[in-house]
Scaffold this active site. Structure first.
Site, PDB file in Angstrom:
ATOM      1  N   LYS A  37      14.996   1.844   5.469  1.00 33.95           N
ATOM      2  CA  LYS A  37      16.159   0.950   5.461  1.00 33.95           C
ATOM      3  C   LYS A  37      15.705  -0.505   5.532  1.00 33.95           C
ATOM      4  CE  LYS A  37      20.650   0.472   7.851  1.00 33.95           C
ATOM      5  NZ  LYS A  37      21.478   0.997   8.964  1.00 33.95           N
ATOM      6  N   SER A 112      26.012   2.485   7.774  1.00 34.20           N
ATOM      7  CA  SER A 112      25.422   1.440   6.973  1.00 34.20           C
ATOM      8  C   SER A 112      24.128   1.853   6.271  1.00 34.20           C
ATOM      9  CB  SER A 112      25.150   0.213   7.849  1.00 34.20           C
ATOM     10  OG  SER A 112      24.191   0.521   8.855  1.00 34.20           O
ATOM     11  N   SER A 136      25.758   4.964  11.795  1.00 27.56           N
ATOM     12  CA  SER A 136      25.196   4.504  10.527  1.00 27.56           C
ATOM     13  C   SER A 136      24.174   5.429   9.890  1.00 27.56           C
ATOM     14  CB  SER A 136      24.575   3.112  10.700  1.00 27.56           C
ATOM     15  OG  SER A 136      25.575   2.150  10.906  1.00 27.56           O
TER      16      SER A 136
END
Length: 431
Positions: A37, A112, A136
């Site tokens: 990420k 996310s 997330s």
């Protein structure tokens, strides 16, 4: 050292940055492709948090988890798209555009960590690393039909994670199956002296499918108002499957659930307003020409560099921490947070794991939820685990209209192994 070339057909826009030629060594993850990420620092590779304000930022060091992955022989092939600074549930709040759900390009992948989930679900990588502040990792895992774990708070080092809300967020693994997730988790878990919240609890466990005698708490609140009845039915069938394998379902309640979402958003925005104050837009990000005062220049740089949702949350957090409102909002949120912890502690005296839906509904269409408050409500089932710091996992348990539904499993502090075993048992039982 060995070499691997990586040229993915990224039609879902899972990546912000890809690494065409990767070197990797020997180890338990030798040659395993891993996506990271874009809020996790990678030495020599641009790390933007999907924000304009960090455009051009290249960290001079690796996050601790990245170092561990490299030492284990993993091939880190790219940085994945995300909601800017982790603020979102859809991966639409990215300065680089939205990521698409690999199962239906008209739908969101969740957020996310949507880029990480999409990269795994699309088969672009073997596994991925995400971060989970209020769901997330688990939300995109549920929406994309993969497995995602939010570890117990402190079990994975946050050194090198660009902070959004320090007391809530945790780095965790994402994969297509529980065994692969477990293999990845065994590498990244453990103590790190550079993270004051890190706990010396390494994960050295191979999942087992025997859940005879396991007591599963089924909270009424996870199946109530706001939860799609079809989702609730699919998840109840999954719990029935676990019962058929020797587990026992026990009804329970989490009364503090009604305060959890409010407590979460006051807490995370307050921490974000402090954490993001350091981003001034001077060193990185878009250049904004101004002859005004430093104060005005700073304001204009941040306005140009931060997206709408990030600005909204900074303002909310600053308001919550203001002298006249601190007691009314922030202190009350911490009281509610303790109530959530107390409820979990009470329930776990009688049960081993808690089970329910990961998300109230299946993945929604791109642009469908433009109202921020409506979007915040979709976090209702995931934020309690972050407030309490307990481990939580999402595993696919069925489909509605060809879109996956996630079964959420929540465990006691540092009993990540138990929820992983439960997910593994379910996965084997459905096979």
């Amino acid at each position: 050292m060995k070499k691997l070339t990586f040229h993915p057909d990224d039609s879902v826009h899972a990546f912000i940055t890809t690494i065409p030629e990767v070197t990797y060594g020997d180890g338990p993850l030798s040659g395993v492709t891993v996506a990271v990420k874009d809020n996790i620092s990678t030495k020599g590779i641009e790390t933007t948090c999907a924000s304009k304000i960090l455009k051009g930022y290249i960290p001079p060091y690796d996050a601790h988890v990245v170092t561990l992955l490299k030492n284990a022989g993993a091939a880190i092939v790219g940085k994945t798209n995300m909601d800017e600074f982790g603020m979102g549930t859809t991966t639409e709040n990215s300065a680089y555009g939205p990521t698409l759900n690999p199962l239906d390009h008209q739908r969101v992948p969740g957020g996310s960590s949507g880029g990480s989930a999409a990269a795994v679900a699309a088969g672009l990588v073997d596994c991925a690393i995400g971060s989970d502040t209020g769901g997330s990792i688990r939300c995109p895992a549920a929406f994309c039909g993969i497995v995602g774990l939010k570890p117990t708070y402190g079990r994975v080092s946050r050194f090198g994670l660009i902070a959004y809300a320090n007391s809530l967020e945790q780095i965790g693994p994402m994969a297509r199956d529980v065994q692969t997730l477990s293999n990845l988790y065994s590498v990244i878990a453990g103590h790190d002296s550079r993270d004051a919240t890190s706990v010396d609890k390494p994960y050295k466990h191979n999942p087992v499918s025997d859940i005879t005698g396991l007591k599963i708490g089924v909270p009424d609140e996870f199946f109530g108002e706001g939860v799609n009845p079809n989702v609730a039915e699919v998840v109840r069938q999954a719990i029935d499957t676990l019962e058929s394998m020797g587990a026992t379902a026990v009804p329970c309640t989490i009364p503090s659930m009604k305060y959890a979402l409010s407590a979460y958003y006051v807490t995370c925005t307050s921490e974000a307003s402090s954490n993001l104050a350091r981003f001034d837009g001077v060193r990185y990000g878009p250049a904004v020409g101004t002859l005004k005062s430093w104060h005005d220049a700073y304001s204009e740089q941040r306005k140009a560099g931060f997206g709408k949702e990030v600005r909204r949350r900074i303002i909310l957090g600053t308001f919550s921490l203001a002298a006249g409102y601190y007691g009314r909002y922030y202190q009350k949120a911490q009281t509610a947070r303790q109530m959530v912890r107390d409820d979990f502690e009470r329930i776990f005296r009688d049960v081993d794991v808690i089970a329910g839906p990961t998300m109230p509904d299946i993945a929604f269409k791109l642009g469908e939820k433009s109202d921020p408050l409506q979007m915040y409500l979709s976090d209702i089932l995931t934020v309690p685990a972050n407030l309490a710091g307990v481990p939580a996992l999402s595993v696919p348990c069925g489909k509605i209209n060809s879109m996956p539904v996630g079964l959420q499993l929540i465990g006691r502090y540092f009993e990540d192994e138990r929820i992983i075993d439960t997910a593994y048992a379910y996965e084997q039982g459905r096979a």
